[in-house]
Design a protein around this motif. Structure first.
Motif, PDB file in Angstrom:
ATOM      1  N   VAL A  49       9.763 -32.960  28.641  1.00 43.61           N
ATOM      2  CA  VAL A  49      10.522 -32.696  27.423  1.00 43.61           C
ATOM      3  C   VAL A  49      11.155 -33.971  26.860  1.00 43.61           C
ATOM      4  O   VAL A  49      11.808 -34.735  27.589  1.00 43.61           O
ATOM      5  CB  VAL A  49      11.613 -31.632  27.680  1.00 43.61           C
ATOM      6  CG1 VAL A  49      12.629 -31.609  26.554  1.00 43.61           C
ATOM      7  CG2 VAL A  49      10.975 -30.268  27.845  1.00 43.61           C
ATOM      8  N   SER A  50      10.931 -34.200  25.576  1.00 39.82           N
ATOM      9  CA  SER A  50      11.576 -35.298  24.858  1.00 39.82           C
ATOM     10  C   SER A  50      12.295 -34.739  23.649  1.00 39.82           C
ATOM     11  O   SER A  50      11.854 -33.748  23.063  1.00 39.82           O
ATOM     12  CB  SER A  50      10.541 -36.321  24.368  1.00 39.82           C
ATOM     13  OG  SER A  50       9.848 -36.865  25.453  1.00 39.82           O
ATOM     14  N   LYS A  51      13.406 -35.323  23.287  1.00 40.33           N
ATOM     15  CA  LYS A  51      14.109 -34.936  22.070  1.00 40.33           C
ATOM     16  C   LYS A  51      14.522 -36.188  21.317  1.00 40.33           C
ATOM     17  O   LYS A  51      15.199 -37.060  21.866  1.00 40.33           O
ATOM     18  CB  LYS A  51      15.346 -34.090  22.412  1.00 40.33           C
ATOM     19  CG  LYS A  51      16.149 -33.654  21.188  1.00 40.33           C
ATOM     20  CD  LYS A  51      15.385 -32.676  20.313  1.00 40.33           C
ATOM     21  CE  LYS A  51      16.077 -32.516  18.961  1.00 40.33           C
ATOM     22  NZ  LYS A  51      15.272 -31.705  18.037  1.00 40.33           N
ATOM     23  N   ARG A  52      14.099 -36.246  20.063  1.00 39.31           N
ATOM     24  CA  ARG A  52      14.372 -37.427  19.252  1.00 39.31           C
ATOM     25  C   ARG A  52      15.248 -37.029  18.074  1.00 39.31           C
ATOM     26  O   ARG A  52      15.017 -36.033  17.406  1.00 39.31           O
ATOM     27  CB  ARG A  52      13.044 -37.983  18.737  1.00 39.31           C
ATOM     28  CG  ARG A  52      13.123 -39.291  18.020  1.00 39.31           C
ATOM     29  CD  ARG A  52      11.739 -39.728  17.556  1.00 39.31           C
ATOM     30  NE  ARG A  52      10.895 -40.214  18.641  1.00 39.31           N
ATOM     31  CZ  ARG A  52      10.998 -41.436  19.167  1.00 39.31           C
ATOM     32  NH1 ARG A  52      11.892 -42.276  18.709  1.00 39.31           N
ATOM     33  NH2 ARG A  52      10.204 -41.815  20.136  1.00 39.31           N
ATOM     34  N   ASP A  80      10.771 -37.630  28.101  1.00 40.81           N
ATOM     35  CA  ASP A  80       9.793 -37.175  29.083  1.00 40.81           C
ATOM     36  C   ASP A  80      10.456 -36.705  30.382  1.00 40.81           C
ATOM     37  O   ASP A  80      10.147 -37.187  31.463  1.00 40.81           O
ATOM     38  CB  ASP A  80       8.809 -38.338  29.352  1.00 40.81           C
ATOM     39  CG  ASP A  80       7.570 -37.838  30.087  1.00 40.81           C
ATOM     40  OD1 ASP A  80       7.290 -36.626  30.005  1.00 40.81           O
ATOM     41  OD2 ASP A  80       6.916 -38.666  30.743  1.00 40.81           O
ATOM     42  N   THR A 118      11.236 -32.224  20.829  1.00 44.23           N
ATOM     43  CA  THR A 118      10.251 -32.953  20.032  1.00 44.23           C
ATOM     44  C   THR A 118       8.891 -32.903  20.713  1.00 44.23           C
ATOM     45  O   THR A 118       7.857 -32.790  20.064  1.00 44.23           O
ATOM     46  CB  THR A 118      10.702 -34.419  19.849  1.00 44.23           C
ATOM     47  OG1 THR A 118      12.093 -34.432  19.555  1.00 44.23           O
ATOM     48  CG2 THR A 118       9.945 -35.076  18.719  1.00 44.23           C
ATOM     49  N   GLU A 119       8.933 -33.017  22.031  1.00 42.52           N
ATOM     50  CA  GLU A 119       7.691 -32.924  22.798  1.00 42.52           C
ATOM     51  C   GLU A 119       7.969 -32.195  24.099  1.00 42.52           C
ATOM     52  O   GLU A 119       9.102 -32.079  24.531  1.00 42.52           O
ATOM     53  CB  GLU A 119       7.190 -34.337  23.163  1.00 42.52           C
ATOM     54  CG  GLU A 119       6.298 -34.969  22.123  1.00 42.52           C
ATOM     55  CD  GLU A 119       6.091 -36.440  22.454  1.00 42.52           C
ATOM     56  OE1 GLU A 119       5.590 -36.722  23.560  1.00 42.52           O
ATOM     57  OE2 GLU A 119       6.462 -37.285  21.624  1.00 42.52           O
ATOM     58  N   GLY A 120       6.901 -31.729  24.729  1.00 42.56           N
ATOM     59  CA  GLY A 120       7.045 -31.107  26.032  1.00 42.56           C
ATOM     60  C   GLY A 120       7.192 -29.601  25.950  1.00 42.56           C
ATOM     61  O   GLY A 120       7.365 -29.046  24.879  1.00 42.56           O
ATOM     62  N   THR A 121       7.114 -28.961  27.098  1.00 41.05           N
ATOM     63  CA  THR A 121       7.211 -27.503  27.124  1.00 41.05           C
ATOM     64  C   THR A 121       8.312 -27.055  28.075  1.00 41.05           C
ATOM     65  O   THR A 121       8.608 -27.715  29.069  1.00 41.05           O
ATOM     66  CB  THR A 121       5.890 -26.856  27.593  1.00 41.05           C
ATOM     67  OG1 THR A 121       5.520 -27.466  28.831  1.00 41.05           O
ATOM     68  CG2 THR A 121       4.790 -27.027  26.573  1.00 41.05           C
TER      69      THR A 121
END
Lengths: 261, 295, 342
Positions: A10-13, A22, A57-60
């Motif tokens: 998981v990423s958060k931007r 990540d 932003t990314e990842g599950t």
């Protein structure tokens, strides 16, 4: 052991700021996991991603609500609560001008059903549900030791009691997973002591707990497993002893060179 | 015909822009929709005419004087009505803003009456009502030319103040993060007062220009202008000064063309429709940052 | 509940019922009383948004207008009975309410305020310009009064509301109906959900409350109540004109609930009594000072600023707390007291 929550890459931007980069870890069902790290490490951001306030932003993020695990990244907060994820807030967010009881009744919202017409017509079902709501809310208040203050204004409670009320409100939604964001912040040693008992009691109710906390003594004493974040990156994971001796963790907390001192 | 409408729309749009920057600047620093801004605009027109009529002052000094008085008025509104509510719930400040707006509108009605008043013709230079130049079929009057030049000069001046001066930097800092700005040693209340002064004087100038352009003013003129200028600010992205300028021009042109080609009865509704469309499709506006509910 | 307060309530009810029979109640006095009732309903309906959900509605009277014109058009052109028109108008109002609020559902309350600010304008423009439907600025005269006609039951009996007195009683019934509905909703799962949104939207969502759904219900309900008041008004005044529904009226209703305390149902009624009565007094007094009667809004504006600054809970905070007296809570209070003692 079953996994109840799985964080995978998981990423958060936020604009140019990478608050989480990540990050992956798992939460085991029925256990308590500590999420620690210095200020600004991204702990609360992680909570907000799990609780549906932010979309990663990314990842599950996969959550096992009983049966097959489902991917929940990007769900709305109320959907997460419905599925069984409840939380408390770092800076207490009670409904201050409402009584203690109403805070818990609102916490129980998603486990009740009556709507507009029930309220207006005061049907039998509605009356029964209202009565049940009061009884159930009192049970949760009793559980955290606030039953006798049920009709007080929630903003009139002491700081420690407000934290306990927030926990009662979260528990009222019958969560499978409870996210506690710095529950001991601002508590005196006695209050912290009874908080530890409360958390153990919650675990006995078969609720899995993820805990963000700065009070290292508290964390090390009740968490079986720890995840350490620093600047949005997971720098370590393991049991309390492992973490305490991990040079990277010491460095993150105390600064460069501290590990060798 | 189309070109003429376009130029007329541009005139109106520049005036809207002048009002809209006042809304957007105040929203930037204290996150409040200053509903009283439309009334400051109305007072600008009335004060200017009163100064001309009772003191015999020529148009341009009267205009400057009225702008100055309105700046003072804006600062006073903030100081008396809004400042005590900075820490109160947002709804309290918003309701107060509406209250101030209604209060001022009625003060104006008591002083100047509830009927429309014409602008003092004798004070307006003769060149304003003549044609300044013509571009093909388009005729631009002296007053229109003056409006173009004046508003453009004001916008350039404003942009310079915001980007090049210390107080402008402080305004931008405040819009970013009020707490941090205060911690950095910025005198927050002074910057807010300056913002009100700046926005109010521009609003007053807009009021005077409109009163001259249509040769009429009334105590209720602030309501419609207020809604439209706010729509312009939303269109451009609330909080963004260049956005408010662009939004004003776009709205003015759209309104004039809409009145000419779609429906003249719904002229006033068009600005509103544009605003709804923007809120639906792109709530951050043309030039704004993303908004949405703050978590 | 003590016997004393029950007795007082009964006495009050008797006084309200006997009011038209009193020697001092002329047609004018009754007219003002009915006007107060219409505004009391409007104030209670408006209160749902700023009072329960923390959303400032500046165009509430638009729904009043929609309800009134729906009633006017259906009654005049299709000869529909008042009792058929009411649900239709309320449904149309609710639909308009949801449509108006929908664009702002995902945004902060400021956007809602500004959308509602323009909404009034649009309603008035529509009523003024769609002459084929509304007769435009000339207004709509000749709307029939309310009647009760039992012919559909096969009974040949008909009663026409020809004086203020039947409107007075029907208005009283309407106020009582809306009041009971409001109190019941306030003390329910729905009402608590609204209040939680007012207190803290993020925490409310985290409690499992779907903000968009609950706000939409509030939009619809609030608007339907406004339309109901409009229906009544159309068949009572028997004349409609677009000017009646301008922003001023919305402001006046807002002022009533600010006066009574936002979120306070009793306060909304008290606010409407005070401001309508004050308005009638000022209407007589102001011309003596050579001022147009519109300037009474000067007083209202000032009142609003002062209340927000010094008494944000309204001028009678003590009359709040309807739900706190519900049976369940009273029982609980007694139980907790017993437990503490025992």
């Amino acid at each position: 052991m079953d996994t109840i929550l799985n964080i995978d890459g998981v990423s958060k931007r936020f604009g140019g700021l990478l608050a989480l980069a990540d990050v992956s870890f798992e939460v085991k069902k029925g256990h308590i996991l500590g999420l620690i790290g210095p200020n600004g490490a991204g702990k609360t951001t992680m909570f907000n991603c799990i609780a549906g306030i932010y979309t990663p932003t990314e990842g599950t993020i996969t959550f096992d609500k009983g049966g097959a695990p489902v991917s929940v990244g990007g769900s709305r907060p109320e959907q997460m609560t419905q599925m069984g994820v409840a939380r408390t807030f770092q800076n207490i967010r009670l409904f201050g001008s409402l009584p203690v009881l109403d805070n818990v009744r609102i916490g129980r919202h998603c486990r009740a059903a009556q709507g507009f017409w029930g309220a207006v017509l005061r049907t039998k079902a509605q009356k029964a549900e209202e009565k049940l709501l009061v009884e159930q809310s009192l049970e949760y208040l009793d559980f955290v030791g606030l039953k006798h203050k049920a009709l007080d204004l929630s903003s009139s409670l002491s700081y420690g009691d407000q934290r306990r009320l927030e926990i009662a409100r979260a528990l009222a939604s019958q969560p499978k997973l409870l996210l506690l964001d710095e529950p001991a912040a601002g508590m005196n040693p006695q209050e912290t002591g009874s908080l530890v008992d409360l958390i153990h009691a919650i675990l006995e109710k078969d609720v899995t707990v993820v805990l963000i906390e700065h009070d290292m003594k508290l964390v090390m004493s009740i968490c079986e497993h720890l995840v350490v974040l620093d600047h949005g990156v997971k720098i370590a994971e393991g049991g309390p002893r492992e973490i305490r001796e991990n040079p990277e963790v010491i460095e993150a907390y105390l600064g460069r060179g501290a590990a060798h001192a | 015909m189309f070109e003429q409408q376009l130029f007329n729309g541009l005139t109106l749009g520049l005036i809207y822009a002048l009002i809209a920057v006042g809304y957007t600047m105040v929203y930037g620093v204290i996150e409040l929709i200053n509903f009283a801004h439309g009334e400051v605009y109305m007072f600008g027109a009335f004060l200017c005419v009163t100064i001309i009529n009772s003191l015999g002052v020529p148009l341009f000094p009267a205009m400057v004087l009225a702008m100055g008085l309105c700046a003072l008025m804006g600062v006073s509104i903030d100081h008396i009505a809004y400042k005590p509510l900075r820490k109160a719930p947002r709804l309290a400040a918003l309701i107060t803003a509406i209250g101030v707006s209604i209060f001022l509108q009625n003060i104006a009605m008591i002083i100047w009456g509830s009927r429309p008043v014409p602008f003092t013709r004798s004070a307006v230079p003769a060149a304003f009502s003549e044609q300044a130049f013509a571009l093909g079929s388009v005729s631009v009057s002296g007053l229109q030319l003056f409006i173009y030049l004046f508003t453009t000069a004001m916008m350039i001046g404003l942009t310079l103040i915001i980007n090049k001066t210390k107080v402008g930097t402080a305004m931008r800092a405040l819009a970013q993060n009020a707490t941090a700005a205060a911690l950095m040693g910025i005198n927050v209340n002074r910057v807010i007062a300056f913002t009100f002064a700046l926005g109010s004087s521009l609003g007053a100038a807009a009021g005077i220009l409109v009163a001259m352009y249509y040769n009429t003013m009334s105590a209720t003129m602030g309501y419609n202008a207020g809604v439209k200028a706010f729509a312009a600010a939303v269109l451009g992205g609330i909080g963004s000064v260049p956005g408010a300028m662009l939004g004003g021009v776009v709205l003015g042109v759209a309104e004039t063309l809409g009145a000419g080609y779609v429906s003249s009865q719904y002229r006033d509704g068009l600005g509103y429709a544009v605003m709804i469309a923007v809120i639906l499709l792109r709530p951050s506006g043309l030039l704004g940052k993303s908004v949405g509910q703050k978590a | 509940m003590t016997g004393q307060s029950t007795a007082l309530k009964l006495l009050g009810l008797c006084a309200l019922l006997a009011f038209p029979l009193m020697p001092f109640s002329s047609e004018y006095v009754l007219h003002v009383a009915v006007l107060i009732m219409v505004y009391a309903v409007l104030a209670m309906g408006l209160n749902v948004l700023p009072g329960f959900c923390d959303l400032l509605d500046l165009g509430y009277v638009g729904f009043y207008g929609i309800g009134a014109y729906t009633a006017g058009i259906l009654s005049l052109n299709y000869d529909m009975s008042f009792w058929v028109v009411v649900p239709l108008a309320a449904a149309l109002g609710a639909l308009c309410g949801v449509l108006r609020g929908a664009p702002t559902l995902r945004l902060s309350g400021d956007y809602f305020a500004i959308v509602t600010f323009g909404f009034t304008e649009l309603v008035v423009l529509f009523l003024t310009n769609e002459i084929w439907l509304t007769r435009g600025p000339l207004g709509m005269p000749g709307i029939p009064p309310i009647d009760i006609n039992l012919s559909w039951l096969g009974i040949d009996w008909r009663y026409d509301f020809m004086s203020e007195t039947p409107y007075y009683y029907l208005g009283l019934l309407m106020v009582a109906f809306v009041y009971v509905v409001m109190c019941r909703i306030e003390d329910s799962r729905l009402g608590r959900a609204w209040l939680s949104i007012k207190e803290d939207p993020l925490a409310a969502a985290s409690c499992g409350i779907n903000l968009m759904a609950y706000k939409s219900v509030a939009f619809a309900f609030s608007a339907a109540v406004g339309a109901l008041a409009g229906c009544f008004m159309a068949r009572w005044s028997m004349f409609l004109a677009p000017d009646v529904f301008k922003f001023w009226e919305s402001f006046l209703v807002l002022c009533m609930i600010v006066l009574g305390g936002l979120g306070n149902i009793n306060g909304a009624i008290v606010g409407s009594v005070v401001l309508i009565a004050l308005g009638e007094v000022l209407r007589v007094v102001l011309p003596h000072f050579g001022l147009p009667t519109e300037t009474r809004f000067l007083a209202y504006g000032l009142l609003m600023i002062l209340i927000m600054r010094f008494k944000p809970g309204g001028i009678f905070p003590a009359i709040a707390a309807t739900s706190k007296k519900s049976r369940l809570i009273m029982d609980l209070k007694a139980r907790l007291q017993a437990e503490r003692a025992g």
